[in-house]
Design a protein around this motif. Sequence first.
Motif, PDB file in Angstrom:
ATOM      1  N   UNK A 129     -66.987 -57.286 -16.779  1.00 38.34           N
ATOM      2  CA  UNK A 129     -68.238 -56.528 -16.815  1.00 38.34           C
ATOM      3  C   UNK A 129     -67.933 -55.186 -16.164  1.00 38.34           C
ATOM      4  N   UNK A 130     -67.919 -54.118 -16.956  1.00 39.32           N
ATOM      5  CA  UNK A 130     -67.439 -52.838 -16.436  1.00 39.32           C
ATOM      6  C   UNK A 130     -68.081 -51.674 -17.184  1.00 39.32           C
ATOM      7  N   UNK A 131     -67.775 -50.476 -16.705  1.00 36.77           N
ATOM      8  CA  UNK A 131     -68.244 -49.258 -17.368  1.00 36.77           C
ATOM      9  C   UNK A 131     -67.261 -48.863 -18.467  1.00 36.77           C
ATOM     10  N   UNK A 132     -67.785 -48.138 -19.459  1.00 36.47           N
ATOM     11  CA  UNK A 132     -66.925 -47.472 -20.424  1.00 36.47           C
ATOM     12  C   UNK A 132     -67.478 -46.063 -20.622  1.00 36.47           C
ATOM     13  N   UNK A 133     -66.653 -45.191 -21.115  1.00 35.12           N
ATOM     14  CA  UNK A 133     -67.115 -43.832 -21.402  1.00 35.12           C
ATOM     15  C   UNK A 133     -68.143 -43.867 -22.517  1.00 35.12           C
ATOM     16  N   UNK A 161     -63.677 -44.166 -13.561  1.00 35.47           N
ATOM     17  CA  UNK A 161     -64.334 -43.464 -14.670  1.00 35.47           C
ATOM     18  C   UNK A 161     -65.295 -42.401 -14.143  1.00 35.47           C
ATOM     19  N   UNK A 162     -66.067 -42.730 -13.080  1.00 31.49           N
ATOM     20  CA  UNK A 162     -67.003 -41.738 -12.528  1.00 31.49           C
ATOM     21  C   UNK A 162     -66.239 -40.574 -11.880  1.00 31.49           C
ATOM     22  N   UNK A 163     -65.112 -40.859 -11.269  1.00 32.46           N
ATOM     23  CA  UNK A 163     -64.283 -39.792 -10.675  1.00 32.46           C
ATOM     24  C   UNK A 163     -63.866 -38.807 -11.767  1.00 32.46           C
ATOM     25  N   UNK A 164     -63.329 -39.351 -12.868  1.00 32.95           N
ATOM     26  CA  UNK A 164     -62.862 -38.500 -13.965  1.00 32.95           C
ATOM     27  C   UNK A 164     -64.011 -37.658 -14.512  1.00 32.95           C
TER      28      UNK A 164
END
Length: 298
Positions: free
Chosen positions: A147-151, A191-194
């Motif tokens: 369960x994770x984030x994706x762009x 992902x949020x850092x990028x």
Amino acid sequence: MGGVYDPGLLRTFLAVAQTLSFTRAARRLGVRQSTVSQHVRRLEEAAGRQLFTRDTHSVELTEDGEAMLGFARTILEAHERAAAFFTGTRLRGRLRFGASEDFVLTRLPEILESFRRDHPEVDLELTVELSGTLHEQLGAGRLDLVLAKRRTGGTHGDLVWQDALTWIGAPQLRLDPERPVPLIVFPPPGITRARALEVLEAHGRAWRIACTSGSLSGLVAAARAGLGVMAHTRGLIPPGLAPVPARAGLPELGGVDFVLLHGHRAGARHGTREAADALAAAILAGVDRLHHPADGTR
């Protein structure tokens, strides 16, 4: 209230309530959009109440729809327990589940506790990591479900919900527009850092790294201390932090998708596949609880 609340209709209702889209609900359920509309209409007839307000641009829950959310979850959970009891099939096996750091302060523990109660013979291994790291571990075959984030705009995984990213910091924090933006960030491959670095670069806004930590609690502590700002999901803002006011002039961060991803199913043991499917179903059923922190704050 008349009518019987058919579990199939309730699952469709939950999918629409979670995605606020008949199109996305149909895609998630693998049915036509007309079927979704028909199910919602039949459930509204059974309840004798309107559950959604909808126009060409948006779908929103009515007050009765909000009430139905709780009833739908309860009925479906009872239905699943009864089915498991009377079929006599008990899930077994080892399930390696990975969850993004974002969910540490939310109700994911409730969902996992419920899963453990319903499936006590499944050996559940939990990995809490950055979304980018979880994607890598899944690809390497070290996890069965993530369960994770994706762009935004990505197509891999089953969409659980969508949210916006926002800049957050201590309520008393004041940013000097003449100085580089002090950033509080996860290390790569966050992902949020990028995203934060990309939008600042694109808008020509100078920045500096004020704090790096692989732990969400470490980042939150730094933000509460006023060290800087962090990019974070709007629906998961930790207590004690607040969105940075628009007058600070920080650029928009855009949206973020939260998805469930299964591992290489072909090589998975039968019990593992079934356990992963059961946990995925439990997360989808409880998603409206998942992105509200347990103390009720937002």
